[in-house]
Design a protein around this motif. Sequence first.
Motif, PDB file in Angstrom:
ATOM      1  N   ALA A 160       0.829  -1.204   0.000  1.00  0.00           N
ATOM      2  CA  ALA A 160       0.000   0.000   0.000  1.00  0.00           C
ATOM      3  C   ALA A 160       0.868   1.260   0.000  1.00  0.00           C
ATOM      4  O   ALA A 160       0.571   2.233  -0.704  1.00  0.00           O
ATOM      5  CB  ALA A 160      -0.937  -0.008   1.206  1.00  0.00           C
ATOM      6  N   GLU A 161       1.950   1.245   0.768  1.00  0.00           N
ATOM      7  CA  GLU A 161       2.856   2.389   0.795  1.00  0.00           C
ATOM      8  C   GLU A 161       3.499   2.608  -0.570  1.00  0.00           C
ATOM      9  O   GLU A 161       3.692   3.752  -1.003  1.00  0.00           O
ATOM     10  CB  GLU A 161       3.946   2.176   1.852  1.00  0.00           C
ATOM     11  N   GLU A 162       3.845   1.528  -1.251  1.00  0.00           N
ATOM     12  CA  GLU A 162       4.442   1.657  -2.581  1.00  0.00           C
ATOM     13  C   GLU A 162       3.468   2.295  -3.564  1.00  0.00           C
ATOM     14  O   GLU A 162       3.843   3.180  -4.351  1.00  0.00           O
ATOM     15  CB  GLU A 162       4.884   0.279  -3.093  1.00  0.00           C
ATOM     16  N   VAL A 163       2.217   1.857  -3.528  1.00  0.00           N
ATOM     17  CA  VAL A 163       1.217   2.435  -4.415  1.00  0.00           C
ATOM     18  C   VAL A 163       0.982   3.900  -4.057  1.00  0.00           C
ATOM     19  O   VAL A 163       0.889   4.770  -4.941  1.00  0.00           O
ATOM     20  CB  VAL A 163      -0.107   1.640  -4.333  1.00  0.00           C
ATOM     21  N   SER A 164       0.914   4.188  -2.772  1.00  0.00           N
ATOM     22  CA  SER A 164       0.716   5.556  -2.317  1.00  0.00           C
ATOM     23  C   SER A 164       1.837   6.464  -2.816  1.00  0.00           C
ATOM     24  O   SER A 164       1.590   7.571  -3.316  1.00  0.00           O
ATOM     25  CB  SER A 164       0.656   5.579  -0.785  1.00  0.00           C
ATOM     26  N   GLY A 165       3.072   6.000  -2.697  1.00  0.00           N
ATOM     27  CA  GLY A 165       4.208   6.782  -3.170  1.00  0.00           C
ATOM     28  C   GLY A 165       4.210   6.949  -4.675  1.00  0.00           C
ATOM     29  O   GLY A 165       4.561   8.017  -5.202  1.00  0.00           O
ATOM     30  N   ALA A 166       3.806   5.900  -5.387  1.00  0.00           N
ATOM     31  CA  ALA A 166       3.755   5.975  -6.853  1.00  0.00           C
ATOM     32  C   ALA A 166       2.731   7.011  -7.307  1.00  0.00           C
ATOM     33  O   ALA A 166       2.923   7.682  -8.326  1.00  0.00           O
ATOM     34  CB  ALA A 166       3.416   4.608  -7.431  1.00  0.00           C
ATOM     35  N   ILE A 167       1.641   7.155  -6.551  1.00  0.00           N
ATOM     36  CA  ILE A 167       0.627   8.166  -6.888  1.00  0.00           C
ATOM     37  C   ILE A 167       1.214   9.565  -6.718  1.00  0.00           C
ATOM     38  O   ILE A 167       0.983  10.456  -7.549  1.00  0.00           O
ATOM     39  CB  ILE A 167      -0.630   7.978  -6.024  1.00  0.00           C
ATOM     40  N   LEU A 168       1.993   9.776  -5.668  1.00  0.00           N
ATOM     41  CA  LEU A 168       2.627  11.079  -5.489  1.00  0.00           C
ATOM     42  C   LEU A 168       3.632  11.353  -6.601  1.00  0.00           C
ATOM     43  O   LEU A 168       3.731  12.478  -7.109  1.00  0.00           O
ATOM     44  CB  LEU A 168       3.310  11.154  -4.120  1.00  0.00           C
ATOM     45  N   ASP A 169       4.398  10.338  -6.984  1.00  0.00           N
ATOM     46  CA  ASP A 169       5.327  10.503  -8.108  1.00  0.00           C
ATOM     47  C   ASP A 169       4.567  10.872  -9.380  1.00  0.00           C
ATOM     48  O   ASP A 169       5.030  11.680 -10.195  1.00  0.00           O
ATOM     49  CB  ASP A 169       6.117   9.220  -8.338  1.00  0.00           C
ATOM     50  N   LEU A 170       3.394  10.287  -9.554  1.00  0.00           N
ATOM     51  CA  LEU A 170       2.560  10.580 -10.712  1.00  0.00           C
ATOM     52  C   LEU A 170       2.127  12.047 -10.694  1.00  0.00           C
ATOM     53  O   LEU A 170       2.109  12.716 -11.735  1.00  0.00           O
ATOM     54  CB  LEU A 170       1.347   9.656 -10.684  1.00  0.00           C
ATOM     55  N   CYS A 171       1.784  12.561  -9.512  1.00  0.00           N
ATOM     56  CA  CYS A 171       1.410  13.969  -9.396  1.00  0.00           C
ATOM     57  C   CYS A 171       2.570  14.880  -9.782  1.00  0.00           C
ATOM     58  O   CYS A 171       2.394  15.859 -10.522  1.00  0.00           O
ATOM     59  CB  CYS A 171       0.963  14.270  -7.968  1.00  0.00           C
ATOM     60  N   ILE A 172       3.767  14.570  -9.286  1.00  0.00           N
ATOM     61  CA  ILE A 172       4.940  15.373  -9.609  1.00  0.00           C
ATOM     62  C   ILE A 172       5.229  15.315 -11.106  1.00  0.00           C
ATOM     63  O   ILE A 172       5.534  16.335 -11.746  1.00  0.00           O
ATOM     64  CB  ILE A 172       6.159  14.884  -8.801  1.00  0.00           C
ATOM     65  N   GLU A 173       5.129  14.124 -11.678  1.00  0.00           N
ATOM     66  CA  GLU A 173       5.395  13.920 -13.101  1.00  0.00           C
ATOM     67  C   GLU A 173       4.503  14.797 -13.979  1.00  0.00           C
ATOM     68  O   GLU A 173       4.913  15.271 -15.039  1.00  0.00           O
ATOM     69  CB  GLU A 173       5.169  12.438 -13.438  1.00  0.00           C
ATOM     70  N   HIS A 174       3.281  15.050 -13.513  1.00  0.00           N
ATOM     71  CA  HIS A 174       2.341  15.853 -14.291  1.00  0.00           C
ATOM     72  C   HIS A 174       2.369  17.327 -13.888  1.00  0.00           C
ATOM     73  O   HIS A 174       1.450  18.089 -14.220  1.00  0.00           O
ATOM     74  CB  HIS A 174       0.916  15.305 -14.133  1.00  0.00           C
ATOM     75  N   GLY A 175       3.415  17.740 -13.178  1.00  0.00           N
ATOM     76  CA  GLY A 175       3.560  19.138 -12.818  1.00  0.00           C
ATOM     77  C   GLY A 175       2.750  19.562 -11.619  1.00  0.00           C
ATOM     78  O   GLY A 175       2.487  20.756 -11.431  1.00  0.00           O
TER      79      GLY A 175
END
Length: 506
Positions: free
Chosen positions: A415-430
């Motif tokens: 769950a933590e990995e998915v949570s972190g990946a979502i934040l990375d996705l937010c950063i990736e999209h500016g």
Amino acid sequence: MRSTDTQPRRPSPDADEPDHATPVDQAVGRFRAVLPPGALITDPQQLRTYECDGLASYRVVPAAVVLPENADQVREIVRICAELQVPFVARGSGTGLSGGALPHAEGVLVVTARMRRILEIDLANERAVVEPGVINLDVTRAAAPDGYYFAPDPSSQQVCSVGGNVAENSGGAHCLKYGFTTNHILGLEVVTPDGDVVELGGPAREAPGYDLLGAFIGSEGTLGVVTKITVRLLRAPEAVQTLLAGFPSTDEAGAAVSAIIADGVTPAAIEMMDALAIEAAEQAVRCDYPAGAGAVLVVELDGPAAEVEHTFTEVRRHCEDHGAFEIRVAADDHERAMIWKGRKSAFAAVGRISPDYIVQDGVIPRTALPGVLRRIAELSAESGVRVANVFHAGDGNLHPLVLFDGSEPGAAERAEEVSGAILDLCIEHGGSITGEHGVGADKVKYMGRMFTDDDLDTMQRVRCAFDPVGLCNPGKVFPTPRLCGEVPGPRRGVHPLTEAGLADQF
């Protein structure tokens, strides 16, 4: 920044104090002379009540808890801590979702929940003066009989405190049109980390010089303790219209949101929930959202009656054009409340469908909604971790709820990995790693992904200007525990909570 402090400093501890007493032991002894009966907690079992805020995955038992009843007591508490070099953390209602009010194991938790007086309602100047422990919704309740209200409305507004809203720069469903807490604060009375009392801002709408008020709002309790808040009051709108629209999927709902905003319409709120979030809300509060919906939008318009009538027609048309298969319009306040009940209860409702979950908070450009939501669905499918989405669609503030069962080996880590990946996705999209929940203890490890070392050093200098010793809510927001005056250059991989005994959680 104007000092309002005219009180003499307290004398140093008595010379006959035991040499072996720790600084926090000495502080506790001196607190007894400052606080009324029942306002100091040192019993180990009672202290556990305060070991976490709304983010229960981080827990630290404080050395002591104090519950001041006025600004003078807060000032004396902070002065004692400053003199003895004891860390302290301010806490309101404890509803935060980033661990921002997580205590320090060798420090004092300053709980402002007893400071709940509404000191003034000044309708002629459209403002109110309140203490930090006042509950958000109580400000509106006090002003409502005269046709006014306090605009910031977090989902927890029935229990969260205005002081906590200031610390986190909280938003809410209506922040699309009305902005965040910072847009509704005129002035603050603050106890600085060295125990001085100062005023930031004031009754006037604008003030010359550096925006210290703006720097303090959203600083997550790292720059001082708020003891008085002057808030803006708004007139209640002439008309309010609320619509609930069911869509086959989040793709269509997201496209409708973009179309509404692109047409020049600014609703008071546009909220989205996906199928899993709807399922949870139905189980919890029987909100009766459209059956079979892959997503719903809650759209609310307010303002002059003629304007609301016109824009409401446009909103309805855009929903229909983008695949809404059912549209309901609230006929009265009761129906409006039922529409909002499902959305407002969503975070807690997820507990009906999962024993554990992570409440995430990130921001993306509004136009990226369909693509980002699809990618979140892919991350969920790839990992086997369910994700329920409920968020402020109008401004792209996502609140993915990552579900897991903590009793299952490895589930929390996935769950933590998915949570972190979502934040990375937010950063990736500016976008950003947080929109309104704050960094706190939970997201310090992501700050280096969003900001450069130079960015973080600049922010740290601002913090040091207020708190050069680093006693005020230490270990929060910044990804390293570097002290003021040290050579710039963060030491990557060092978590600020290591000193609090939490290193094994990372």
